[in-house]
Write a protein that holds these residues in place. Structure first.
Motif, PDB file in Angstrom:
ATOM      1  N   LEU A  86      30.205 -22.222  10.627  1.00  0.00           N
ATOM      2  CA  LEU A  86      30.628 -21.903   9.266  1.00  0.00           C
ATOM      3  C   LEU A  86      29.654 -22.569   8.299  1.00  0.00           C
ATOM      4  N   LEU A  87      28.994 -21.761   7.486  1.00  0.00           N
ATOM      5  CA  LEU A  87      28.012 -22.310   6.546  1.00  0.00           C
ATOM      6  C   LEU A  87      28.693 -22.690   5.245  1.00  0.00           C
ATOM      7  N   THR A  88      28.643 -23.959   4.945  1.00  0.00           N
ATOM      8  CA  THR A  88      29.298 -24.479   3.748  1.00  0.00           C
ATOM      9  C   THR A  88      28.594 -25.755   3.302  1.00  0.00           C
ATOM     10  N   PRO A  89      28.507 -25.961   1.974  1.00  0.00           N
ATOM     11  CA  PRO A  89      27.874 -27.208   1.511  1.00  0.00           C
ATOM     12  C   PRO A  89      28.643 -28.452   1.969  1.00  0.00           C
ATOM     13  N   GLN A  90      29.843 -28.264   2.492  1.00  0.00           N
ATOM     14  CA  GLN A  90      30.620 -29.413   2.979  1.00  0.00           C
ATOM     15  C   GLN A  90      30.355 -29.745   4.441  1.00  0.00           C
ATOM     16  N   GLU A 130      30.789 -26.782  11.142  1.00  0.00           N
ATOM     17  CA  GLU A 130      30.451 -26.556   9.739  1.00  0.00           C
ATOM     18  C   GLU A 130      29.085 -27.153   9.451  1.00  0.00           C
ATOM     19  N   ILE A 131      28.223 -26.327   8.887  1.00  0.00           N
ATOM     20  CA  ILE A 131      26.834 -26.722   8.655  1.00  0.00           C
ATOM     21  C   ILE A 131      26.433 -26.464   7.206  1.00  0.00           C
ATOM     22  N   SER A 132      25.691 -27.413   6.647  1.00  0.00           N
ATOM     23  CA  SER A 132      25.098 -27.294   5.317  1.00  0.00           C
ATOM     24  C   SER A 132      23.591 -27.439   5.470  1.00  0.00           C
ATOM     25  N   ILE A 133      22.808 -26.763   4.639  1.00  0.00           N
ATOM     26  CA  ILE A 133      21.361 -26.934   4.755  1.00  0.00           C
ATOM     27  C   ILE A 133      20.816 -27.976   3.785  1.00  0.00           C
ATOM     28  N   GLY A 134      21.655 -28.607   2.989  1.00  0.00           N
ATOM     29  CA  GLY A 134      21.152 -29.654   2.104  1.00  0.00           C
ATOM     30  C   GLY A 134      22.103 -29.899   0.955  1.00  0.00           C
ATOM     31  N   ASP A 135      21.797 -30.939   0.202  1.00  0.00           N
ATOM     32  CA  ASP A 135      22.714 -31.356  -0.853  1.00  0.00           C
ATOM     33  C   ASP A 135      22.432 -30.658  -2.170  1.00  0.00           C
ATOM     34  N   TYR A 136      22.741 -29.397  -2.199  1.00  0.00           N
ATOM     35  CA  TYR A 136      22.650 -28.587  -3.409  1.00  0.00           C
ATOM     36  C   TYR A 136      23.550 -27.402  -3.164  1.00  0.00           C
ATOM     37  N   VAL A 137      23.918 -26.692  -4.216  1.00  0.00           N
ATOM     38  CA  VAL A 137      24.885 -25.606  -4.058  1.00  0.00           C
ATOM     39  C   VAL A 137      24.201 -24.252  -4.171  1.00  0.00           C
ATOM     40  N   LEU A 138      24.381 -23.436  -3.158  1.00  0.00           N
ATOM     41  CA  LEU A 138      23.898 -22.059  -3.169  1.00  0.00           C
ATOM     42  C   LEU A 138      25.050 -21.143  -3.577  1.00  0.00           C
ATOM     43  N   SER A 139      24.699 -19.955  -4.023  1.00  0.00           N
ATOM     44  CA  SER A 139      25.736 -19.004  -4.429  1.00  0.00           C
ATOM     45  C   SER A 139      26.500 -18.441  -3.243  1.00  0.00           C
ATOM     46  N   GLY A 140      25.897 -18.541  -2.088  1.00  0.00           N
ATOM     47  CA  GLY A 140      26.567 -18.064  -0.885  1.00  0.00           C
ATOM     48  C   GLY A 140      25.824 -18.590   0.323  1.00  0.00           C
ATOM     49  N   GLY A 141      26.373 -18.407   1.489  1.00  0.00           N
ATOM     50  CA  GLY A 141      25.772 -18.945   2.704  1.00  0.00           C
ATOM     51  C   GLY A 141      24.591 -18.142   3.230  1.00  0.00           C
ATOM     52  N   GLU A 142      24.286 -16.994   2.618  1.00  0.00           N
ATOM     53  CA  GLU A 142      23.268 -16.107   3.199  1.00  0.00           C
ATOM     54  C   GLU A 142      21.876 -16.739   3.296  1.00  0.00           C
ATOM     55  N   PRO A 143      21.373 -17.343   2.221  1.00  0.00           N
ATOM     56  CA  PRO A 143      20.060 -18.003   2.396  1.00  0.00           C
ATOM     57  C   PRO A 143      20.112 -19.101   3.448  1.00  0.00           C
ATOM     58  N   ALA A 144      21.230 -19.789   3.547  1.00  0.00           N
ATOM     59  CA  ALA A 144      21.379 -20.850   4.554  1.00  0.00           C
ATOM     60  C   ALA A 144      21.339 -20.247   5.966  1.00  0.00           C
ATOM     61  N   ALA A 145      21.939 -19.072   6.131  1.00  0.00           N
ATOM     62  CA  ALA A 145      21.910 -18.415   7.444  1.00  0.00           C
ATOM     63  C   ALA A 145      20.479 -18.064   7.829  1.00  0.00           C
TER      64      ALA A 145
HETATM   65 CL1  6GU Z   1      25.547 -23.522   4.031  1.00  0.00          CL
HETATM   66  N1  6GU Z   1      26.276 -22.784   1.606  1.00  0.00           N
HETATM   67  C1  6GU Z   1      26.264 -22.903   0.269  1.00  0.00           C
HETATM   68  N2  6GU Z   1      27.004 -22.043  -0.462  1.00  0.00           N
HETATM   69  N3  6GU Z   1      25.585 -23.818  -0.378  1.00  0.00           N
HETATM   70  C2  6GU Z   1      24.861 -24.647   0.368  1.00  0.00           C
HETATM   71  C3  6GU Z   1      24.822 -24.588   1.768  1.00  0.00           C
HETATM   72  C4  6GU Z   1      25.561 -23.629   2.372  1.00  0.00           C
HETATM   73  N4  6GU Z   1      24.007 -25.563   2.219  1.00  0.00           N
HETATM   74  C5  6GU Z   1      23.584 -26.186   1.129  1.00  0.00           C
HETATM   75  N5  6GU Z   1      24.087 -25.647   0.026  1.00  0.00           N
END
Ligand code: 6GU
Length: 231
Positions: A86-90, A130-145
């Motif tokens: 699950l891609l999420t900033p958390q 649950e995976i995040s790609i970094g400490d910033y907020v994306l509009s959705g998980g697609e770029p992270a995927a």
């Molecule tokens: Cl995986 N999703 C979103 N929405 N924001 C992010 C992220 C993922 N990783 C870093 N920022």
């Protein structure tokens, strides 16, 4: 490896998946990727996938139904055990160590989140990593995927064509990469270091290692302490 991507925007992935290393790896069947739209699993005539949050507040929340149904759909069409992500900033920070671990899995199901968030029962009900790609907020998980798929695919045997390339990447040995040069030997007065033209492979290797260490020390001292390299 097979990857199922569940997303609101499957069209975002098309060009990306056809291009460069990932595109070639798919052509060679080193990886297969299917993008599935949550919207295909909507239940009403408007094809809704999100709704207003209970308790009020701004934004829309991704609903349970389309997500669970899309997940069930992709997981019932293959044999074996998928690894759910699950891609999420958390989530846990994606590092090269996490990428290496995931690259050994035969089947990933990647769920892209939604701008404002998703119903908490998605998170609690699917038992995903649950995976995040970094400490910033994306509009959705697609770029992270796309980021995650890219990092994974380059580790799959045969994906780079040149098997030493991945082993020499930054982070694989905990160091940033050494400087690289190609022709011409001199460009606008800037010369290629003599050692690289010496033909002495021992000396070249020693120089590159020295450069990698100096660069890491200067730019990312946290990596040399082992902090931040594996979590
Ligand atoms: Cl995986 N999703 C979103 N929405 N924001 C992010 C992220 C993922 N990783 C870093 N920022």
């Amino acid at each position: 490896m097979h990857v199922d991507v569940l997303t609101l925007f499957p069209e975002l992935f098309a060009t990306y998946l056809e291009t460069s290393i990932v595109g070639r790896a798919r052509e060679a069947d080193i990886v297969t990727v299917d993008c599935v739209s949550y919207r295909d699993f909507a239940q009403d005539k408007h094809r809704s996938v999100d709704d207003r949050p209970f308790g009020g507040g701004p934004g829309m929340v991704l609903m349970c139904h389309p997500v669970f149904d899309a997940l069930h759909h992709v997981e019932s069409r293959r044999e074996g055990e998928p690894t759910r992500i699950l891609l999420t900033p958390q989530g846990q920070r994606l590092t090269q160590a996490v990428v290496t671990e995931l690259s050994a899995r035969p089947w990933l199901v990647v769920l892209c989140g939604h701008y404002e968030g998703f119903d908490e029962r998605i998170r609690t009900g699917i038992d995903a990593r649950e995976i995040s790609i970094g400490d910033y907020v994306l509009s959705g998980g697609e770029p992270a995927a796309m980021v995650m798929i890219d990092a994974l695919v380059r580790l799959l045997p045969g994906a780079l064509g040149h098997e030493r390339s991945a082993a020499e990447d930054s982070f694989t040995d905990g160091l940033l990469e050494y400087p690289q040069y190609t022709r011409p030997r001199a460009y606008r007065g800037m010369e290629v270091p003599d050692v690289l033209l010496s033909g002495d492979h021992g000396k070249i290797e020693a120089w590159r290692r020295e450069q990698a260490i100096a660069r890491t020390k200067h730019r990312r001292p946290d990596l040399l302490n082992g902090v931040g390299s594996s979590t």
